[in-house]
Write a protein that holds these residues in place. Structure first.
Motif, PDB file in Angstrom:
ATOM      1  N   GLY A 126       0.379  -1.028   0.304  1.00 53.90           N
ATOM      2  CA  GLY A 126       0.124   0.335   0.084  1.00 53.90           C
ATOM      3  C   GLY A 126       0.469   1.203   0.066  1.00 53.90           C
ATOM      4  O   GLY A 126       0.322   2.744  -0.884  1.00 53.90           O
ATOM      5  N   ASP A 127       1.905   1.192   0.202  1.00 56.96           N
ATOM      6  CA  ASP A 127       2.988   2.516   0.865  1.00 56.96           C
ATOM      7  C   ASP A 127       3.320   2.076  -0.477  1.00 56.96           C
ATOM      8  O   ASP A 127       3.935   3.762  -1.045  1.00 56.96           O
ATOM      9  N   ARG A 128       3.250   1.690  -1.722  1.00 53.76           N
ATOM     10  CA  ARG A 128       4.208   2.154  -3.073  1.00 53.76           C
ATOM     11  C   ARG A 128       3.343   2.282  -3.838  1.00 53.76           C
ATOM     12  O   ARG A 128       3.590   2.129  -5.060  1.00 53.76           O
ATOM     13  N   VAL A 129       2.140   1.702  -4.024  1.00 55.07           N
ATOM     14  CA  VAL A 129       0.647   1.724  -5.139  1.00 55.07           C
ATOM     15  C   VAL A 129       0.148   2.562  -5.368  1.00 55.07           C
ATOM     16  O   VAL A 129      -0.430   3.343  -4.075  1.00 55.07           O
ATOM     17  N   THR A 130      -0.605   3.095  -6.547  1.00 58.92           N
ATOM     18  CA  THR A 130      -1.801   3.773  -6.340  1.00 58.92           C
ATOM     19  C   THR A 130      -2.590   3.452  -7.445  1.00 58.92           C
ATOM     20  O   THR A 130      -1.971   3.042  -8.712  1.00 58.92           O
ATOM     21  N   MET A 131      -3.984   4.014  -6.655  1.00 52.04           N
ATOM     22  CA  MET A 131      -4.638   2.538  -7.292  1.00 52.04           C
ATOM     23  C   MET A 131      -5.626   3.514  -8.452  1.00 52.04           C
ATOM     24  O   MET A 131      -6.254   4.745  -7.126  1.00 52.04           O
ATOM     25  N   THR A 132      -5.089   3.642  -9.935  1.00 52.34           N
ATOM     26  CA  THR A 132      -6.224   4.506 -10.825  1.00 52.34           C
ATOM     27  C   THR A 132      -7.356   4.583 -11.618  1.00 52.34           C
ATOM     28  O   THR A 132      -7.538   3.399 -11.848  1.00 52.34           O
ATOM     29  N   SER A 133      -8.040   4.928 -11.714  1.00 55.87           N
ATOM     30  CA  SER A 133      -9.170   4.568 -12.658  1.00 55.87           C
ATOM     31  C   SER A 133      -9.580   5.715 -13.711  1.00 55.87           C
ATOM     32  O   SER A 133     -10.134   6.767 -12.540  1.00 55.87           O
ATOM     33  N   PHE A 134     -10.372   5.713 -14.482  1.00 61.04           N
ATOM     34  CA  PHE A 134     -11.380   6.279 -15.153  1.00 61.04           C
ATOM     35  C   PHE A 134     -12.945   6.129 -14.461  1.00 61.04           C
ATOM     36  O   PHE A 134     -13.285   7.526 -14.898  1.00 61.04           O
ATOM     37  N   ASP A 135     -12.549   5.507 -13.712  1.00 60.05           N
ATOM     38  CA  ASP A 135     -13.872   4.724 -13.524  1.00 60.05           C
ATOM     39  C   ASP A 135     -14.150   5.615 -12.402  1.00 60.05           C
ATOM     40  O   ASP A 135     -13.387   5.021 -10.698  1.00 60.05           O
ATOM     41  N   ILE A 136     -15.200   6.650 -11.636  1.00 60.31           N
ATOM     42  CA  ILE A 136     -14.676   6.620 -10.388  1.00 60.31           C
ATOM     43  C   ILE A 136     -15.420   5.591  -9.070  1.00 60.31           C
ATOM     44  O   ILE A 136     -15.368   5.889  -8.431  1.00 60.31           O
ATOM     45  N   GLY A 137     -16.616   5.407 -10.382  1.00 58.18           N
ATOM     46  CA  GLY A 137     -17.269   3.724  -9.266  1.00 58.18           C
ATOM     47  C   GLY A 137     -16.433   3.561  -8.691  1.00 58.18           C
ATOM     48  O   GLY A 137     -15.979   2.763  -7.522  1.00 58.18           O
TER      49      GLY A 137
END
Length: 238
Positions: A126-137
């Motif tokens: 969790g300290d080196r991963v960013t969860m990203t998306s176009f999907d706000i949901g």
């Protein structure tokens, strides 16, 4: 000026010079100096997290199984897909194990949001991963599972929905297409602690535009070239 240059994120590893979203591409991105690696995640029919951009294998497959929707294939079936240079579709677990720098996990299939986040937590990353998306949901799903894991909003342009979501989700970043970068908005967001990322950076003009906008990050298909261009442009203007 070179001390405060934007960091370079390797798009699908180093997609311009190595088969995208493969272990080889991630290794190439790291070797070429990417500060972080971006990858894409879908969910297979049997619940495996597959690292692939498209919802189907058709575009990237060169042999073996060359057609099919990822969500309708099992993990063993997906391993029949042959990619260029002898590569195969990796699992998210394999990718996270192989990558030694920060990782931006882009959730392509909303169904992958929860299991991908749980995997990141279980792996202690969790300290080196960013969860990203176009999907706000999908990002809201991430927040429900892991309130402290970093999330990043992706949007072609700085729409009201995207900028509102940054605040609602306490996102650490907003990724915008280079042609939609607004220096005033970039400055305002970054003053509030939100990093802005310009994408896709494919040409020298793209690098220059993102640099002049003051972004904290830029996502490039060829991270080595991008780093060289950044330093060249920054040196020239110093």
């Amino acid at each position: 000026m070179t001390d405060s240059l934007p960091t370079v994120v390797g798009h699908r590893g180093a997609a311009a010079v190595s088969p995208e979203n493969t272990l080889a591409s991630f290794a190439r991105g790291e070797t070429d100096g990417a500060a972080a690696i971006e990858l894409d995640v879908h969910l297979t029919a049997d619940g495996e997290l597959a690292v692939i951009h498209d919802a189907r294998v058709d575009r990237t497959a060169v042999g073996g199984r060359t057609t099919g929707a990822v969500a309708e294939l099992t993990w063993p079936q997906l391993q029949e897909v042959e990619l260029p240079d002898g590569q195969h579709i990796p699992s998210l677990a394999q990718a996270l194990t192989a990558i030694g720098v920060d990782v931006h996990v882009e959730i392509k299939a909303p169904a992958a949001a929860r299991p991908a986040t749980e995997l990141v937590l279980d792996a202690g990353l969790g300290d080196r991963v960013t969860m990203t998306s176009f999907d706000i949901g999908a990002l809201r799903e991430v927040r429900e599972v892991a309130p402290t894991v970093a999330v990043g909003v992706i949007s072609p342009a700085p729409t009201a929905e995207a900028t509102d979501a940054v605040g609602q989700l306490d996102a650490v970043s907003l990724a915008l297409q280079v042609r939609h970068l607004d220096p005033a908005l970039v400055q305002r967001l970054q003053a509030a602690g939100v990093d802005v990322c310009g994408w896709p950076v494919l040409t020298t003009d793209d690098v220059r535009t993102a640099l002049e906008a003051g972004v904290a990050m830029m996502t490039a298909d060829d991270p080595g070239w991008c780093r060289d261009e950044l330093h060249r442009l920054a040196t020239r203007s110093a």
